[in-house]
Design a protein around this motif. Structure first.
Motif, PDB file in Angstrom:
ATOM      1  N   ASN A 163       2.405 -14.922   8.508  1.00 24.42           N
ATOM      2  CA  ASN A 163       2.909 -13.770   7.784  1.00 24.42           C
ATOM      3  C   ASN A 163       1.767 -13.137   6.979  1.00 24.42           C
ATOM      4  O   ASN A 163       1.094 -13.828   6.215  1.00 24.42           O
ATOM      5  CB  ASN A 163       4.026 -14.213   6.835  1.00 24.42           C
ATOM      6  CG  ASN A 163       4.803 -13.061   6.252  1.00 24.42           C
ATOM      7  OD1 ASN A 163       4.243 -12.076   5.787  1.00 24.42           O
ATOM      8  ND2 ASN A 163       6.115 -13.170   6.269  1.00 24.42           N
ATOM      9  N   TYR A 218       1.799 -11.442   4.389  1.00 17.71           N
ATOM     10  CA  TYR A 218       2.016 -11.530   2.943  1.00 17.71           C
ATOM     11  C   TYR A 218       1.641 -12.911   2.390  1.00 17.71           C
ATOM     12  O   TYR A 218       1.316 -13.042   1.213  1.00 17.71           O
ATOM     13  CB  TYR A 218       3.470 -11.223   2.600  1.00 17.71           C
ATOM     14  CG  TYR A 218       3.757  -9.746   2.553  1.00 17.71           C
ATOM     15  CD1 TYR A 218       3.629  -9.029   1.382  1.00 17.71           C
ATOM     16  CD2 TYR A 218       4.147  -9.065   3.702  1.00 17.71           C
ATOM     17  CE1 TYR A 218       3.876  -7.663   1.334  1.00 17.71           C
ATOM     18  CE2 TYR A 218       4.400  -7.704   3.671  1.00 17.71           C
ATOM     19  CZ  TYR A 218       4.260  -7.012   2.487  1.00 17.71           C
ATOM     20  OH  TYR A 218       4.501  -5.660   2.445  1.00 17.71           O
ATOM     21  N   ASN A 219       1.711 -13.917   3.245  1.00 17.68           N
ATOM     22  CA  ASN A 219       1.363 -15.285   2.859  1.00 17.68           C
ATOM     23  C   ASN A 219       1.150 -16.056   4.156  1.00 17.68           C
ATOM     24  O   ASN A 219       2.109 -16.300   4.899  1.00 17.68           O
ATOM     25  CB  ASN A 219       2.471 -15.919   2.028  1.00 17.68           C
ATOM     26  CG  ASN A 219       2.123 -17.318   1.545  1.00 17.68           C
ATOM     27  OD1 ASN A 219       1.357 -18.039   2.182  1.00 17.68           O
ATOM     28  ND2 ASN A 219       2.697 -17.731   0.429  1.00 17.68           N
ATOM     29  N   THR A 233       8.511  -9.619   7.105  1.00 18.77           N
ATOM     30  CA  THR A 233       7.214  -8.975   6.916  1.00 18.77           C
ATOM     31  C   THR A 233       7.302  -7.601   6.260  1.00 18.77           C
ATOM     32  O   THR A 233       6.293  -6.900   6.143  1.00 18.77           O
ATOM     33  CB  THR A 233       6.478  -8.845   8.260  1.00 18.77           C
ATOM     34  OG1 THR A 233       7.277  -8.054   9.152  1.00 18.77           O
ATOM     35  CG2 THR A 233       6.207 -10.202   8.879  1.00 18.77           C
ATOM     36  N   THR A 248      11.670  -7.518  -3.283  1.00 16.12           N
ATOM     37  CA  THR A 248      10.550  -8.446  -3.280  1.00 16.12           C
ATOM     38  C   THR A 248      10.973  -9.711  -4.003  1.00 16.12           C
ATOM     39  O   THR A 248      11.597  -9.642  -5.068  1.00 16.12           O
ATOM     40  CB  THR A 248       9.324  -7.839  -3.989  1.00 16.12           C
ATOM     41  OG1 THR A 248       8.993  -6.593  -3.361  1.00 16.12           O
ATOM     42  CG2 THR A 248       8.125  -8.774  -3.921  1.00 16.12           C
ATOM     43  N   HIS A 278       2.565  -2.689   1.011  1.00 15.37           N
ATOM     44  CA  HIS A 278       1.849  -3.279   2.153  1.00 15.37           C
ATOM     45  C   HIS A 278       1.262  -4.620   1.732  1.00 15.37           C
ATOM     46  O   HIS A 278       0.979  -4.822   0.543  1.00 15.37           O
ATOM     47  CB  HIS A 278       0.704  -2.367   2.621  1.00 15.37           C
ATOM     48  CG  HIS A 278       1.112  -0.985   2.963  1.00 15.37           C
ATOM     49  ND1 HIS A 278       2.052  -0.696   3.930  1.00 15.37           N
ATOM     50  CD2 HIS A 278       0.693   0.209   2.461  1.00 15.37           C
ATOM     51  CE1 HIS A 278       2.193   0.609   4.012  1.00 15.37           C
ATOM     52  NE2 HIS A 278       1.399   1.181   3.131  1.00 15.37           N
ATOM     53  N   PRO A 279       1.036  -5.521   2.659  1.00 15.89           N
ATOM     54  CA  PRO A 279       0.401  -6.790   2.300  1.00 15.89           C
ATOM     55  C   PRO A 279      -1.057  -6.580   1.922  1.00 15.89           C
ATOM     56  O   PRO A 279      -1.730  -5.688   2.454  1.00 15.89           O
ATOM     57  CB  PRO A 279       0.529  -7.614   3.583  1.00 15.89           C
ATOM     58  CG  PRO A 279       0.640  -6.611   4.673  1.00 15.89           C
ATOM     59  CD  PRO A 279       1.376  -5.449   4.077  1.00 15.89           C
TER      60      PRO A 279
END
Length: 468
Positions: free
Chosen positions: A144, A146-147, A187, A427, A465-466
């Motif tokens: 992912n 984001y992480n 995502t 979030t 956005h990431p």
């Protein structure tokens, strides 16, 4: 320049290419550069189209010559690696199909190309598209953006990660129970599973059980989803489920907010939901109410005794097992997690199979009644935000559940065939996207897009956005 390009949506890219503000070559090169810089961290891309820049140059030449162009002219798009692409590897997430190169595009791909789109790359998936995590023996695991320690979902997890990370503006996924909407929620992008049969499955594998499989667009904006859907939908003369003419529209695309009625729920007997997810759905309901939509919390009694995931698990085993056995015959040493699990699962009795089918019918009836009163239903996509890789169970709001519970809120719209869309609206406390799901009556995609567009316009995370 590249940073200014990669997070533009496909609609905007098409407009700028057509106006001459950007060239297709510039756009394609920006995404290729982004893939080289970022994809080693997330492993979303499995094959790059070596001819993408050549095709972009041809697109620019066509514009310069004054030729009439389509709505995606010169815009790159990505494709899940279970969907056939002419001359580009389509390996289906398994070493059994290593090196497989189709000589024809799937219908959905052909229609995107006819609209001017350029295949940029193929994206990762689980073995045979059958898992909620995108990992396989051939091309590995997708992370992912984001992480990296969290999943991007499955089965269209490579596609979701690619779009979220700015490796692609729009792409094609497939959905059996969760597979475009779940990854989109993990995502922070958007995806729609249209009414069953709206987009042909021709050239997509696997096709079992085809009455539950769907093709759907994935993107960062609702207008891009609507654009992709409008391009790919319609009968093709090959898929016997894709029979509804494009003129059929049961929805309310242009209805004013005050003329829309939206029901919502976070439970309805489907099991535990993370409080942050439930709160995000409530916030979305309140946002619609503030926009003058009539919003009402509901309960669907049928779902309390006909759990769609439990019914689906009983029903589809008897179709998937022989399909898995056939696909892996002679290659037993190359089976991965899902095929091994499925082939070891006990058979479902005829009585339980029929009972599951009847349960599906009761769920369809229940939603048919809901949609006599409401235009759309708002609910969770997933019961939790993106989880760690390789989890076999979750503890959600104090309850321990099997990891398959991740599909509980999405699978009901596969077995009923209704359109359902996933979009980000929140979030988590640790910075992960949280999505909400919007479902509508059969052939009412226009209503779903209408409600989603309203939510997008007031979303607190519209441009998130990431940081990757």
């Amino acid at each position: 320049m590249a940073d200014d390009i990669i997070y533009l949506d496909a609609t905007e890219l098409a407009a700028r290419i057509k106006s001459g503000e950007l060239t297709s070559v510039q756009v394609v090169q920006a995404y290729l550069d982004r893939i080289r810089a970022v994809d080693p961290k997330i492993n979303a891309i499995v094959t790059i189209n070596d001819n993408a820049l050549t095709e972009a140059k041809a697109a620019d030449d066509a514009l310069a010559a004054g030729k009439e162009v389509g709505p995606l002219h010169g815009v790159p798009f990505t494709v899940k690696d279970s969907i056939d692409t002419d001359g580009i590897l389509t390996q289906r997430g398994s070493p059994i199909f290593k090196g497989r190169t189709p000589d024809e595009d799937a219908v959905a791909v052909a229609r995107m190309k006819a609209a001017g789109g350029i295949v940029l790359a193929k994206t990762n998936l689980p073995e045979f598209s059958y898992s909620t995590e995108s990992n396989n023996l051939l091309t590995g695991r997708t992370n992912n953006p984001y992480n990296l320690d969290r999943t991007s979902g499955g089965s269209s997890g490579g596609e979701s990660a690619a779009i979220a990370a700015g490796l692609s503006p729009i792409g094609l996924g497939t959905d059996l129970a969760i597979s475009v909407r779940g990854p989109a929620s993990h995502t922070g992008i958007a995806a729609i599973k249209p009414t069953h049969g709206r987009i042909p499955m021709t050239g997509v594998w696997p096709r079992v059980p085809r009455r539950d499989w769907h093709v759907g667009p994935m993107a960062r904006t609702i207008r891009d989803l609507e654009l992709g859907y409008s391009i790919m939908r319609g009968p093709d003369g090959h898929d016997g489920f894709a029979i509804t003419p494009n003129t059929v529209d049961a929805g309310k695309r242009d209805a004013a907010p005050q003329d829309l009625r939206v029901a919502w729920f976070t439970d309805s007997g489907l099991g535990p939901v993370d409080p942050q997810v439930a709160d995000t759905v409530r916030q979305a309901a309140e946002a619609l109410k503030a926009a003058s939509v009539h919003v009402e919390e509901i309960d669907i009694p049928t779902l309390h005794h006909d759990n769609p995931l439990a019914l689906f698990n009983k029903q589809h085993v008897m179709e998937l097992k022989p399909a898995m056995a056939d696909a892996t015959k002679g290659h037993e040493d190359l089976r991965f997690t899902m095929s091994k699990t499925m082939l070891a699962t006990p058979d479902t009795s005829v009585e339980d199979y029929v009972a599951a089918e009847q349960g599906f019918e009761r769920i369809r009836d229940a939603y048919a009644e809901v949609f006599t009163k409401y235009d759309a239903v708002l609910l969770p996509v997933l019961p939790i935000p993106a989880h760690e890789h390789d989890k076999t169970e979750f503890v959600i709001d104090g309850q321990t559940v099997d990891a398959t519970h991740i599909q509980t809120f999405t699978v009901q719209f596969n077995i009923t065939g209704m359109p359902a869309l996933s979009m980000r609206f929140g979030t988590s406390s640790d910075g992960l996207p949280i999505g909400v799901q919007i479902a509508g009556p059969w052939h009412a995609e226009s209503t779903v897009f209408n409600v989603a567009s309203l939510l997008e316009s007031v979303s607190p995370v519209r441009d998130a956005h990431p940081n990757i």
